[in-house]
Motif scaffolding. Structure first.
Motif, PDB file in Angstrom:
ATOM      1  N   GLN A  52       0.811  -1.215   0.000  1.00  0.00           N
ATOM      2  CA  GLN A  52       0.000   0.000   0.000  1.00  0.00           C
ATOM      3  C   GLN A  52       0.846   1.267   0.000  1.00  0.00           C
ATOM      4  OE1 GLN A  52      -2.691  -1.961   3.363  1.00  0.00           O
ATOM      5  NE2 GLN A  52      -3.468   0.045   2.792  1.00  0.00           N
ATOM      6  N   ILE A  53       2.126   1.131   0.271  1.00  0.00           N
ATOM      7  CA  ILE A  53       2.981   2.304   0.467  1.00  0.00           C
ATOM      8  C   ILE A  53       3.829   2.560  -0.770  1.00  0.00           C
ATOM      9  CG2 ILE A  53       4.651   3.401   1.984  1.00  0.00           C
ATOM     10  CD1 ILE A  53       1.999   2.555   3.327  1.00  0.00           C
ATOM     11  N   ASP A  54       3.840   3.778  -1.205  1.00  0.00           N
ATOM     12  CA  ASP A  54       4.675   4.207  -2.326  1.00  0.00           C
ATOM     13  C   ASP A  54       5.229   5.584  -1.976  1.00  0.00           C
ATOM     14  OD1 ASP A  54       5.939   4.213  -4.749  1.00  0.00           O
ATOM     15  OD2 ASP A  54       4.112   4.130  -5.968  1.00  0.00           O
ATOM     16  N   GLU A  55       6.124   6.080  -2.786  1.00  0.00           N
ATOM     17  CA  GLU A  55       6.647   7.433  -2.599  1.00  0.00           C
ATOM     18  C   GLU A  55       6.905   8.060  -3.954  1.00  0.00           C
ATOM     19  OE1 GLU A  55      10.530   7.414  -0.579  1.00  0.00           O
ATOM     20  OE2 GLU A  55      10.531   5.251  -0.833  1.00  0.00           O
ATOM     21  N   VAL A  56       6.689   9.377  -4.032  1.00  0.00           N
ATOM     22  CA  VAL A  56       6.832  10.102  -5.292  1.00  0.00           C
ATOM     23  C   VAL A  56       7.619  11.387  -5.033  1.00  0.00           C
ATOM     24  CG1 VAL A  56       4.721   9.171  -6.302  1.00  0.00           C
ATOM     25  CG2 VAL A  56       4.616  11.284  -4.961  1.00  0.00           C
ATOM     26  N   TYR A  57       8.132  11.975  -6.112  1.00  0.00           N
ATOM     27  CA  TYR A  57       8.833  13.265  -6.065  1.00  0.00           C
ATOM     28  C   TYR A  57       8.293  14.144  -7.183  1.00  0.00           C
ATOM     29  CZ  TYR A  57      12.463  11.175  -3.053  1.00  0.00           C
ATOM     30  OH  TYR A  57      13.151  10.563  -2.024  1.00  0.00           O
ATOM     31  N   TRP A  58       8.230  15.454  -6.910  1.00  0.00           N
ATOM     32  CA  TRP A  58       7.903  16.389  -7.981  1.00  0.00           C
ATOM     33  C   TRP A  58       8.790  17.629  -7.860  1.00  0.00           C
ATOM     34  CZ3 TRP A  58       3.782  15.237  -4.445  1.00  0.00           C
ATOM     35  CH2 TRP A  58       3.552  16.201  -3.463  1.00  0.00           C
ATOM     36  N   PRO A  59       9.024  18.355  -8.963  1.00  0.00           N
ATOM     37  CA  PRO A  59       9.851  19.561  -8.911  1.00  0.00           C
ATOM     38  C   PRO A  59       9.236  20.593  -7.975  1.00  0.00           C
ATOM     39  CG  PRO A  59       9.531  18.838 -11.173  1.00  0.00           C
ATOM     40  CD  PRO A  59       8.589  18.034 -10.340  1.00  0.00           C
ATOM     41  N   GLY A  60      10.065  21.152  -7.094  1.00  0.00           N
ATOM     42  CA  GLY A  60       9.574  22.112  -6.120  1.00  0.00           C
ATOM     43  C   GLY A  60       9.640  23.542  -6.606  1.00  0.00           C
ATOM     44  N   ALA A  61       9.223  24.466  -5.735  1.00  0.00           N
ATOM     45  CA  ALA A  61       9.172  25.880  -6.087  1.00  0.00           C
ATOM     46  C   ALA A  61      10.560  26.475  -6.254  1.00  0.00           C
ATOM     47  CB  ALA A  61       8.397  26.649  -5.016  1.00  0.00           C
ATOM     48  N   VAL A  62      11.522  25.939  -5.503  1.00  0.00           N
ATOM     49  CA  VAL A  62      12.899  26.409  -5.623  1.00  0.00           C
ATOM     50  C   VAL A  62      13.609  25.584  -6.687  1.00  0.00           C
ATOM     51  CG1 VAL A  62      15.094  26.727  -4.422  1.00  0.00           C
ATOM     52  CG2 VAL A  62      12.946  27.147  -3.222  1.00  0.00           C
ATOM     53  N   ASP A  63      14.357  26.261  -7.556  1.00  0.00           N
ATOM     54  CA  ASP A  63      15.046  25.582  -8.660  1.00  0.00           C
ATOM     55  C   ASP A  63      15.952  24.468  -8.145  1.00  0.00           C
ATOM     56  OD1 ASP A  63      15.816  25.149 -11.336  1.00  0.00           O
ATOM     57  OD2 ASP A  63      17.603  26.388 -11.060  1.00  0.00           O
ATOM     58  N   LYS A  64      15.913  23.334  -8.819  1.00  0.00           N
ATOM     59  CA  LYS A  64      16.749  22.164  -8.540  1.00  0.00           C
ATOM     60  C   LYS A  64      16.391  21.468  -7.224  1.00  0.00           C
ATOM     61  CE  LYS A  64      20.711  23.822 -11.234  1.00  0.00           C
ATOM     62  NZ  LYS A  64      22.170  24.140 -11.221  1.00  0.00           N
ATOM     63  N   THR A  65      15.211  21.759  -6.695  1.00  0.00           N
ATOM     64  CA  THR A  65      14.748  21.020  -5.523  1.00  0.00           C
ATOM     65  C   THR A  65      13.558  20.151  -5.914  1.00  0.00           C
ATOM     66  OG1 THR A  65      13.176  22.718  -4.798  1.00  0.00           O
ATOM     67  CG2 THR A  65      15.435  22.877  -3.970  1.00  0.00           C
ATOM     68  N   TYR A  66      13.408  19.050  -5.201  1.00  0.00           N
ATOM     69  CA  TYR A  66      12.279  18.150  -5.419  1.00  0.00           C
ATOM     70  C   TYR A  66      11.570  17.926  -4.091  1.00  0.00           C
ATOM     71  CZ  TYR A  66      13.703  17.099 -10.185  1.00  0.00           C
ATOM     72  OH  TYR A  66      14.008  17.199 -11.515  1.00  0.00           O
ATOM     73  N   VAL A  67      10.265  17.842  -4.162  1.00  0.00           N
ATOM     74  CA  VAL A  67       9.449  17.591  -2.985  1.00  0.00           C
ATOM     75  C   VAL A  67       9.122  16.103  -2.930  1.00  0.00           C
ATOM     76  CG1 VAL A  67       7.235  18.037  -1.849  1.00  0.00           C
ATOM     77  CG2 VAL A  67       8.491  19.913  -2.966  1.00  0.00           C
ATOM     78  N   HIS A  68       9.411  15.513  -1.781  1.00  0.00           N
ATOM     79  CA  HIS A  68       9.155  14.091  -1.560  1.00  0.00           C
ATOM     80  C   HIS A  68       7.801  13.934  -0.876  1.00  0.00           C
ATOM     81  CE1 HIS A  68       9.973  10.376   1.119  1.00  0.00           C
ATOM     82  NE2 HIS A  68       9.667   9.941  -0.094  1.00  0.00           N
ATOM     83  N   ALA A  69       7.062  12.905  -1.257  1.00  0.00           N
ATOM     84  CA  ALA A  69       5.767  12.645  -0.628  1.00  0.00           C
ATOM     85  C   ALA A  69       5.550  11.149  -0.495  1.00  0.00           C
ATOM     86  CB  ALA A  69       4.632  13.264  -1.442  1.00  0.00           C
ATOM     87  N   TRP A  70       4.941  10.748   0.613  1.00  0.00           N
ATOM     88  CA  TRP A  70       4.509   9.369   0.805  1.00  0.00           C
ATOM     89  C   TRP A  70       3.107   9.198   0.227  1.00  0.00           C
ATOM     90  CZ3 TRP A  70       7.908   5.822   2.082  1.00  0.00           C
ATOM     91  CH2 TRP A  70       9.049   6.191   2.798  1.00  0.00           C
ATOM     92  N   VAL A  71       2.878   8.049  -0.383  1.00  0.00           N
ATOM     93  CA  VAL A  71       1.573   7.704  -0.943  1.00  0.00           C
ATOM     94  C   VAL A  71       1.074   6.463  -0.228  1.00  0.00           C
ATOM     95  CG1 VAL A  71       0.269   7.095  -3.019  1.00  0.00           C
ATOM     96  CG2 VAL A  71       2.257   8.632  -3.194  1.00  0.00           C
ATOM     97  N   VAL A  72      -0.120   6.554   0.348  1.00  0.00           N
ATOM     98  CA  VAL A  72      -0.722   5.411   1.032  1.00  0.00           C
ATOM     99  C   VAL A  72      -2.044   5.102   0.343  1.00  0.00           C
ATOM    100  CG1 VAL A  72      -1.474   4.462   3.242  1.00  0.00           C
ATOM    101  CG2 VAL A  72       0.356   6.175   3.185  1.00  0.00           C
TER     102      VAL A  72
END
Length: 737
Positions: free
Chosen positions: A466-486
Motif C-alpha cells: 500500500q505504500i509508495d513514494e513520489v517526487y515532484w519539482p519544487g518551487a525552488v530551482d533544482k529542488t524536489y518535494v518528496h511525498a509518501w503515498v498510502v
C-alpha cells in the motif's frame, strides 16, 4: 493482538496494543516492555509489563498492576519498577523476572511522584540511582497530594513565561534526584535479591537555578549518570524562556562522586557549564561513555530556533569540560554532515558513537568513529539501519544494537543489528519493510527480526504494497518535494480514488515512514482515499537548507510546493480523482488550511479540515514560546509588521468559500482556542458550510481514546460526505447492525 482486523478503522487504531520501546537484558535474550490497550466496549484502559523471550517468542507477565511503570533491568537477574501510590508517594519494587509478584519486595518509598529512572552499575553490588521529580522552592520533593489548597485561585506573574503547552507555570521546578541501591548477591534461596536504598534521595540541583528535564517533553534524554557523576541539560537561567531556546550542558562529577560523604552533609560538586563558542541554541542528549571519563551531547548554533541542526560534541575528560571536540566540524560552523541527529549511544569500547537521524522521510541509525584527542575529524557516518523510523537504539554488552522502530504499517518492531557478526566491509543494514511471512526473512536481510507487534501490519489488514513514494519539482530551482503515498488495501490501478492531501505540522517537521495514533494515513486510506503526505519546503530530513528556507516564507514556498504537487498528481497519477479532493492539516498544517482557504488553491478541494491552526498571525503573541514566531517571521510584529501581515490568513477571509471543519482544544496554550473560534465565526458569518469541534480537556493533541474516536468520527464523516463516500459512522452502523 490475536485477531486480525477485517478493516483498519479508528477503533482498530485506538484499541490496538501500544507497546513501549524494548529494554533488552545485557545479551538481548529477553526484552522488557510495557503494553497498554483500551476497550471501547468497556471504556477502560489496561496496562501490563511483560518480558519477551526472544528464542521462544513467548511472553511472560511481570505485573498487571495499573500503577506500575518505568520497568528496567537490575542486572539480568532482577526487574526494578516504580509504583505510584494514592497518597502521591512512589514505591520502588524489585523482583525476579519469572515470578515478580511473588518475589517482589520494596526497596524504599519516595515521598513524591518521580519518573525517568536511570541506573548505573558501580560494582560490588552497588548501583547509582537517578530519577526526576518536581522540587519545591526550598529544594525538597513536591508531593501534590500534600499541598494545602489556597483560598484564592489567583496567579501573579512578573515575567512573560506564564504558561507552557497545557499548564500554568508554578514556582516548582523539575530536578534530578540521586541515591544508591545495594543488592546483596543475585538470588537468596531462590527468592529475589534483597535490595535497598542506601541513602534518601538527594536533589542534585539543590541551590542552583537550574531545571532538568526541561518541560514539556524532556525526559531521560536530558540527563545521564555514569561512573563519575551526572551530566544534564538545563535552560540558561539568565534568559527568558519565552524568547530564547538556549540550553546548556552541565556536568557535576568527581572521582568520589558516589561515595557516602555526599549523603552525609557534603554537597555534590557544583555543576560546571560546558561552554561552546558560537553555539547559543538548545543542547540535549548528554550521554556518558562506558569508561565514565567521556561524554557526548548534541547542540544547536542558533538561539531562538528550535529546528536548527543538532551537531554532536564530545568532551574527552569530564574534568576539563571546556575542552570540547565537535564532530563533522566545518569552517562555516554548519557542519559537514547535513543531517540532524536526535539521540546518542556509545559502543562498549567507546570507539564508536551511534546516532538516530531523519533522512528523506525515514528515521535511520548511523555509526561514526569519534575523533581521538587532537583529531577533529570524525570517521563516517555510516548507515546501519535504513527504513521505517528508528525510535530507540540500545547497545548490548557484545556490541550488537537492539532497535525499536515503527513504519507506516507497523506500530512496533524489535530488531537486532548484529554488529558482532558483521563481515568486514559491511556497513549498511536494512530493516524488513515488506509483507513476507512473519517467520521468514527477505534475501540478504542483515538485521535480525525479533518481534513485530502487528505481524508486519497484517493484524491491521495492512501491507507494504500500500505504500509508495513520489517526487515532484519544487518551487525552488533544482529542488524536489518528496511525498509518501498510502493506498487502500483493496487498491486497483484500474479504479480512481478521491485524494486526501495531508499537510504536516511544525512547520519544521516531516511525514516519515513511521506510525502515529493521531494522524495515521492508513486510516484515511482504508476509507477509500489515496492519501498523499507531502514534505514541502521547511520539512526536516532533506538537509538543513531545505528546512531553513521556510523562514519568512510561511505562505510562500510551501504553498507553491503544494500547488505544484497537486498539479503533478493530476497529471501523473491516473488512479487519483483530484476533482474529489480534500485537504487536512494540524498546527502548521492547520495554518496552511486557513491560508489555502483564502487563495485560489482552496477552490480545488471539496472540503478542508483545520486542527489547532493559526487564524491571525498576531494571535501568536498569546503563545507561550514566542521565540518560534519571532524566528520564523524574522522578528517581532513591531519590528517587521509587513512580514507578519504578509502571511496572515485573516487578511484573506473575503475569499473563504470551501466547506471547512475547524477543530481546536481549550488546553492548547501553544495556539490558543481563540484562533479556532475566530476561523469558525468567519465561516459562519459568511454562510460557508462549517463545523466546530472542541475538547475542553485536550491540549495541542487529542490523546484520550474516547476523544480520539470522536475526533475520527467527525473528521471522516465530514470529508467522506463531501467526496461521495459513505459516512464513517453510517458504514460502521451498517456493519455492526
Amino acid at each position: 493482538m490475536t485477531v486480525q482486523a477485517l478493516k483498519f478503522t479508528p477503533e482498530v487504531l485506538l484499541e490496538a496494543p501500544r507497546r513501549s520501546e524494548g529494554v533488552p537484558n545485557s545479551i538481548g535474550s529477553k526484552i522488557l516492555y510495557s503494553v497498554s490497550t483500551y476497550s471501547f466496549s468497556e471504556h477502560t484502559k489496561k496496562s501490563e509489563i511483560r518480558i519477551l523471550d526472544v528464542a521462544s517468542q513467548q511472553t511472560l507477565l511481570v505485573t498487571d498492576d495499573q500503577s506500575a511503570s518505568e520497568a528496567t533491568w537490575l542486572g539480568d537477574a532482577a526487574v526494578l519498577l516504580l509504583k505510584s501510590n494514592s497518597d502521591g508517594t512512589t514505591t520502588i519494587w524489585v523482583g525476579l523476572p519469572d515470578s515478580f509478584e511473588k518475589s517482589k519486595h520494596s526497596v524504599g518509598t519516595i515521598e513524591g511522584p518521580v519518573g525517568n529512572i536511570r541506573l548505573h552499575d558501580l560494582g560490588d553490588g552497588f548501583w547509582a540511582f537517578a530519577v526526576s521529580g518536581k522540587a519545591k522552592p526550598d529544594g525538597t520533593l513536591l508531593n501534590p497530594e500534600k499541598v494545602e489548597n489556597s483560598h484564592s485561585s489567583g496567579k501573579l506573574y512578573t515575567s512573560g513565561f506564564v504558561r507552557h503547552w497545557d499548564h500554568y507555570i508554578t514556582e516548582n521546578r523539575n530536578a534530578i534526584w540521586l541515591s544508591k541501591l545495594y543488592q546483596n548477591g543475585f538470588r537468596i534461596a531462590g527468592q529475589a535479591t534483597i535490595t535497598h536504598l542506601v541513602h534518601p534521595l538527594k536533589n542534585a540541583l539543590q541551590g542552583t537555578k537550574l531545571e532538568s528535564p526541561i518541560e514539556p517533553f524532556g525526559g531521560k534524554d536530558h540527563f545521564d549518570i555514569g561512573k563519575h557523576g551526572l551530566v544534564f541539560t538545563s535552560k540558561d537561567p539568565g534568559l527568558n524562556p519565552a524568547t530564547h531556546t538556549k540550553t546548556n550542558i552541565y556536568v557535576s562529577a568527581s572521582e568520589d562522586f558516589w561515595d557516602d560523604l555526599h549523603w552525609k552533609g557534603s554537597e555534590f560538586p557544583e555543576p560546571q557549564e560546558v561552554s561552546i563558542k558560537g553555539f547559543e541554541g538548545a543542547s540535549t542528549s548528554p550521554t556518558w561513555s562506558n569508561s565514565g571519563k567521556m561524554f557526548a551531547f548534541l547542540s544547536m548554533k542558533t538561539d531562538g530556533y528550535e529546528s536548527d541542526k543538532n551537531q554532536p560534541f564530545i568532551v574527552h575528560d569530564y574534568r576539563k569540560p571546556s575542552k570540547v571536540i565537535r564532530l563533522f566540524a566545518s569552517e562555516d560552523g554548519k557542519g559537514n554532515w547535513d543531517r540532524s541527529p536526535q539521540s546518542i549511544a556509545w559502543s562498549p569500547n567507546d570507539w564508536h558513537l551511534y546516532f538516530t537521524a531523519e533522512s528523506h522521510g525515514r528515521g535511520n541509525l548511523y555509526s561514526v568513529g569519534p575523533p581521538r584527542p587532537g583529531d577533529d575529524k570524525a570517521r563516517g557516518p555510516l548507515i546501519l539501519v535504513k527504513g521505517g523510523t528508528v525510535t530507540a537504539a540500545k547497545v548490548l554488552y557484545n556490541g550488537d544494537i537492539f532497535v525499536t522502530s515503527t513504519s507506516l504499517i507497523e506500530n512496533s518492531l524489535y530488531s537486532l543489528v548484529p554488529l558482532s557478526e558483521r563481515p568486514r566491509g559491511t556497513d549498511v543494514y536494512t530493516l524488513p519493510i515488506d509483507d513476507r511471512p512473519f517467520d521468514s526473512e527477505p534475501e540478504n536481510l542483515t538485521t535480525k527480526y525479533l518481534s513485530s507487534n502487528s505481524r508486519s501490519g497484517s493484524k491491521f489488514g495492512l501491507s507494504r504494497h500500500q505504500i509508495d513514494e513520489v517526487y515532484w519539482p519544487g518551487a525552488v530551482d533544482k529542488t524536489y518535494v518528496h511525498a509518501w503515498v498510502v493506498k487502500p488495501s483493496n487498491f486497483s490501478p484500474d479504479k480512481t480514488y478521491p485524494l486526501a492531501y495531508l499537510i504536516h505540522g511544525g512547520p519544521q517537521g516531516a511525514w516519515n515512514d513511521g506510525w502515529s495514533t493521531r494522524w495515521n494515513p492508513a486510516v484515511f486510506a482504508e476509507q477509500g482515499y489515496v492519501v498523499i503526505c507531502p514534505n514541502p519546503t521547511g520539512s526536516t530530513s532533506y538537509g538543513q537548507a531545505f528546512t531553513d528556507a521556510i523562514q519568512g516564507q510561511w505562505g510562500g514556498l510551501p504553498y507553491q510546493d503544494l500547488v505544484l504537487g497537486f498539479d503533478w498528481i493530476k497529471a501523473n497519477l491516473s488512479y487519483v480523482d483530484t476533482t474529489r479532493a480534500v485537504a487536512l492539516g494540524a498546527s502548521y498544517g492547520g495554518y496552511m488550511m486557513n491560508w489555502i482557504q483564502g487563495h485560489p488553491f482552496g477552490r480545488e478541494f471539496k472540503a478542508l479540515v483545520t486542527h489547532d491552526g493559526i487564524f491571525s498571525m498576531t494571535g501568536q503573541m498569546a503563545s507561550e514560546e514566542l521565540y518560534f514566531p519571532f524566528h520564523d517571521l524574522k522578528g517581532a510584529p513591531w519590528q517587521d509588521p509587513e512580514g507578519w501581515a504578509r502571511w496572515d490568513p485573516s487578511k484573506f477571509t473575503e475569499a473563504w468559500a470551501t466547506p471547512q471543519l475547524v477543530i481546536h482544544n481549550e488546553l492548547d496554550y501553544r495556539l490558543t482556542i481563540s484562533e479556532g473560534l475566530a476561523a469558525f465565526n468567519v465561516l459562519q458569518s459568511k454562510g460557508v458550510e462549517s463545523q466546530f469541534l472542541t475538547f475542553p480537556d485536550e491540549n495541542h493533541w487529542v490523546l484520550k481514546p474516547e476523544n480520539g474516536l470522536l475526533w475520527h468520527e467527525v473528521v471522516l464523516d465530514w470529508i467522506n460526505e463531501h467526496v461521495g463516500l459513505e459516512k464513517y459512522t453510517e458504514s460502521r452502523k451498517a456493519f455492526w447492525g
